[in-house]
Scaffold this motif. Sequence first.
Motif, PDB file in Angstrom:
ATOM      1  N   MET A  60       0.851  -1.058   0.117  1.00 39.00           N
ATOM      2  CA  MET A  60       0.098   0.336  -0.276  1.00 39.00           C
ATOM      3  C   MET A  60       1.089   1.540  -0.288  1.00 39.00           C
ATOM      4  N   ALA A  61       1.522   1.449   0.798  1.00 37.33           N
ATOM      5  CA  ALA A  61       2.671   2.582   1.043  1.00 37.33           C
ATOM      6  C   ALA A  61       3.886   2.846  -0.655  1.00 37.33           C
ATOM      7  N   ASP A  62       4.246   1.516  -0.653  1.00 35.39           N
ATOM      8  CA  ASP A  62       4.711   1.482  -2.355  1.00 35.39           C
ATOM      9  C   ASP A  62       4.034   2.133  -2.888  1.00 35.39           C
ATOM     10  N   THR A  63       2.807   1.406  -3.787  1.00 36.11           N
ATOM     11  CA  THR A  63       1.736   1.392  -4.489  1.00 36.11           C
ATOM     12  C   THR A  63       0.598   1.584  -4.037  1.00 36.11           C
ATOM     13  N   PRO A  64       0.453   3.282  -3.422  1.00 37.11           N
ATOM     14  CA  PRO A  64      -1.146   3.986  -3.297  1.00 37.11           C
ATOM     15  C   PRO A  64      -1.836   4.082  -4.397  1.00 37.11           C
ATOM     16  N   CYS A  65      -3.008   3.836  -3.708  1.00 35.36           N
ATOM     17  CA  CYS A  65      -4.309   3.716  -4.931  1.00 35.36           C
ATOM     18  C   CYS A  65      -4.258   5.250  -5.469  1.00 35.36           C
ATOM     19  N   LYS A  66      -4.888   5.668  -6.710  1.00 34.52           N
ATOM     20  CA  LYS A  66      -5.492   6.891  -7.690  1.00 34.52           C
ATOM     21  C   LYS A  66      -6.093   7.211  -5.976  1.00 34.52           C
ATOM     22  N   GLY A  67      -7.607   7.503  -5.583  1.00 35.29           N
ATOM     23  CA  GLY A  67      -7.809   8.449  -4.915  1.00 35.29           C
ATOM     24  C   GLY A  67      -7.170   8.885  -3.129  1.00 35.29           C
ATOM     25  N   SER A  68      -6.733   7.801  -2.788  1.00 36.57           N
ATOM     26  CA  SER A  68      -5.862   7.770  -1.518  1.00 36.57           C
ATOM     27  C   SER A  68      -5.207   9.402  -1.521  1.00 36.57           C
ATOM     28  N   ARG A  69      -5.468   9.821  -0.273  1.00 34.68           N
ATOM     29  CA  ARG A  69      -4.963  11.505   0.293  1.00 34.68           C
ATOM     30  C   ARG A  69      -4.250  10.979   1.287  1.00 34.68           C
ATOM     31  N   LEU A  70      -3.507   9.726   1.295  1.00 33.07           N
ATOM     32  CA  LEU A  70      -2.666   9.823   2.588  1.00 33.07           C
ATOM     33  C   LEU A  70      -1.450   9.864   2.097  1.00 33.07           C
ATOM     34  N   SER A  71      -0.814  11.459   2.989  1.00 29.99           N
ATOM     35  CA  SER A  71       0.086  11.326   2.224  1.00 29.99           C
ATOM     36  C   SER A  71       1.561   9.781   2.984  1.00 29.99           C
ATOM     37  N   GLN A  72       3.310  10.644   2.244  1.00 24.25           N
ATOM     38  CA  GLN A  72       4.492   9.758   2.897  1.00 24.25           C
ATOM     39  C   GLN A  72       4.228   9.281   4.258  1.00 24.25           C
ATOM     40  N   ASN A  73       3.845  10.609   5.241  1.00 24.67           N
ATOM     41  CA  ASN A  73       3.978  10.447   6.234  1.00 24.67           C
ATOM     42  C   ASN A  73       2.899   9.779   7.119  1.00 24.67           C
ATOM     43  N   ASP A  74       1.520   9.456   6.923  1.00 23.46           N
ATOM     44  CA  ASP A  74       0.308   8.899   6.694  1.00 23.46           C
ATOM     45  C   ASP A  74       0.606   7.429   6.718  1.00 23.46           C
ATOM     46  N   MET A  75       1.413   6.850   5.490  1.00 19.02           N
ATOM     47  CA  MET A  75       1.727   5.533   5.433  1.00 19.02           C
ATOM     48  C   MET A  75       2.963   5.625   6.232  1.00 19.02           C
ATOM     49  N   ILE A  76       3.709   5.529   6.426  1.00 18.88           N
ATOM     50  CA  ILE A  76       4.737   5.543   7.661  1.00 18.88           C
ATOM     51  C   ILE A  76       3.894   5.340   8.670  1.00 18.88           C
ATOM     52  N   LEU A  77       3.450   6.190   9.505  1.00 15.83           N
ATOM     53  CA  LEU A  77       2.698   6.218  10.804  1.00 15.83           C
ATOM     54  C   LEU A  77       1.707   4.802  10.098  1.00 15.83           C
ATOM     55  N   ILE A  78       0.750   4.454   9.824  1.00 13.57           N
ATOM     56  CA  ILE A  78       0.262   2.940   9.187  1.00 13.57           C
ATOM     57  C   ILE A  78       1.277   2.040   9.529  1.00 13.57           C
ATOM     58  N   LYS A  79       2.332   2.182   9.251  1.00 17.55           N
ATOM     59  CA  LYS A  79       3.096   0.544   8.896  1.00 17.55           C
ATOM     60  C   LYS A  79       4.057   0.447  10.057  1.00 17.55           C
ATOM     61  N   ARG A  80       3.628   1.909  10.595  1.00 12.39           N
ATOM     62  CA  ARG A  80       4.225   1.275  12.163  1.00 12.39           C
ATOM     63  C   ARG A  80       3.545   1.098  13.240  1.00 12.39           C
ATOM     64  N   GLU A  81       2.360   1.298  13.474  1.00 15.96           N
ATOM     65  CA  GLU A  81       1.194   0.592  13.480  1.00 15.96           C
ATOM     66  C   GLU A  81       1.143  -0.623  13.863  1.00 15.96           C
ATOM     67  N   VAL A  82       1.153  -0.956  12.080  1.00 18.74           N
ATOM     68  CA  VAL A  82       0.454  -2.238  12.499  1.00 18.74           C
ATOM     69  C   VAL A  82       2.012  -3.696  12.429  1.00 18.74           C
ATOM     70  N   VAL A  83       2.782  -2.588  12.039  1.00 14.92           N
ATOM     71  CA  VAL A  83       4.371  -4.254  13.036  1.00 14.92           C
ATOM     72  C   VAL A  83       4.132  -3.792  14.398  1.00 14.92           C
ATOM     73  N   ALA A  84       3.578  -3.121  14.563  1.00 15.75           N
ATOM     74  CA  ALA A  84       3.562  -3.013  16.285  1.00 15.75           C
ATOM     75  C   ALA A  84       2.297  -4.326  17.002  1.00 15.75           C
ATOM     76  N   ILE A  85       1.223  -3.767  16.182  1.00 15.69           N
ATOM     77  CA  ILE A  85       0.121  -4.854  16.617  1.00 15.69           C
ATOM     78  C   ILE A  85       0.696  -6.546  16.095  1.00 15.69           C
ATOM     79  N   LEU A  86       0.878  -6.545  14.991  1.00 16.10           N
ATOM     80  CA  LEU A  86       1.641  -8.537  14.762  1.00 16.10           C
ATOM     81  C   LEU A  86       2.996  -8.408  15.569  1.00 16.10           C
ATOM     82  N   LYS A  87       3.180  -7.602  16.492  1.00 13.60           N
ATOM     83  CA  LYS A  87       4.752  -7.953  17.277  1.00 13.60           C
ATOM     84  C   LYS A  87       3.717  -8.142  19.062  1.00 13.60           C
ATOM     85  N   SER A  88       2.747  -7.632  18.602  1.00  9.36           N
ATOM     86  CA  SER A  88       2.304  -7.996  20.032  1.00  9.36           C
ATOM     87  C   SER A  88       1.625  -9.917  19.866  1.00  9.36           C
TER      88      SER A  88
END
Length: 373
Positions: free
Chosen positions: A1-29
């Motif tokens: 999702m971060a490498d190839t975002p959707c055309k209609g996505s309004r998420l910035s690169q910083n938003d993508m990084i925050l989402i990725k960090r959150e997902v990694v933390a959840i998987l780690k727990s």
Amino acid sequence: MADTPCKGSRLSQNDMILIKREVVAILKSLKRKVLIHQMQVKRDKMEGLPSHNDIMTCLTSTNTRIPQLLDVMASNPTTATRILLYGYMTLHCIYGHRPGVYSNMTNAEVRKADTTGTAFGYLIHVSNHKTANAFGEAQLYLTVEEFGWMKRWLEIKGTLTCTQSRYFLYTAGKNPSRNLAYSLRLAWADVGLHGPINFTDLRTVHADNAKRFQDKGNRQRVSDFMCHNTATADKFYANNPSLKEAADIRLLFTESLQAAAAASTAAAAGNEDTLAGIDIDSDSSGEEHSPAPYQDSLPRLSDAETSDEEFSKNVNAWRAKRDQSLAEHSPSDMGEERVPYSAPTSATVASDQLVNMQCFVVLSPLVNTLYPV
């Protein structure tokens, strides 16, 4: 999702990084909970596996029941008899293959094995199965009697209607059989055994027996033949030892402690013997003293062994080397003053003067370098 975002996505690169960090933390727990759950499931499955007596009972029953069911299919074929026959055919193969190996086996593969078989038996190669990319074709070895059952089933299929399927264990349509687990349970109950059974349990039984009763090389051969990867299995086997394995591991701890105690006692005894043999008056540093630059070529003087003639030769040799060393470290260049000296009058005095002059010649350049005049 971060490498190839959707055309209609309004998420910035910083938003993508925050989402990725959150997902990694959840998987780690969740990783610890998932691992504990996997170990519990593995332990429960190992405790509910069929015994070797049940497996041997099935193999004995199939030798009688398969010919009987083939006779029934030849005289009065029914769907129930056919399904039960499929269960016995898959139950008789002790190689622990997945059900896809049996369901995807084709008539052509069976007939090809008939042309390459010998008095030692027949080998069927099944190309379409789950782990074909990793292990290639799956193999089924059959004796002459067992392959005779397969050939008779092919003959019976030719007399039945709606048997245009190319698969050996045909169904009403053109697709392979997808319900062999049900056939296996029917055969298990027909033998007179109770409790749940599936192909995974049979695979686990054979893999566990190979691990416990075969050496490393034979275990690998068995695992490769049944298209079984031992890497994942070893992970759970190590984390779920049996009662006997846990007792053996505890014995290893005890043996390690005993070996450590014996080594400590031997080391202490060796130190006492070493200290008893050391001469206190001798140099125990264990290091060799490096001689002065020209000390190794200077003659050794002794009051008892040095005569007057030898003493004169020694003094002349010492003066020649002294002059050469002083010439290399000229005091005029370093701001040094020559130390007046006088010829030694005796061997003992000469020996002391030699040592003093050597120290002066060696240390003078270093002293002038650190403390220039």
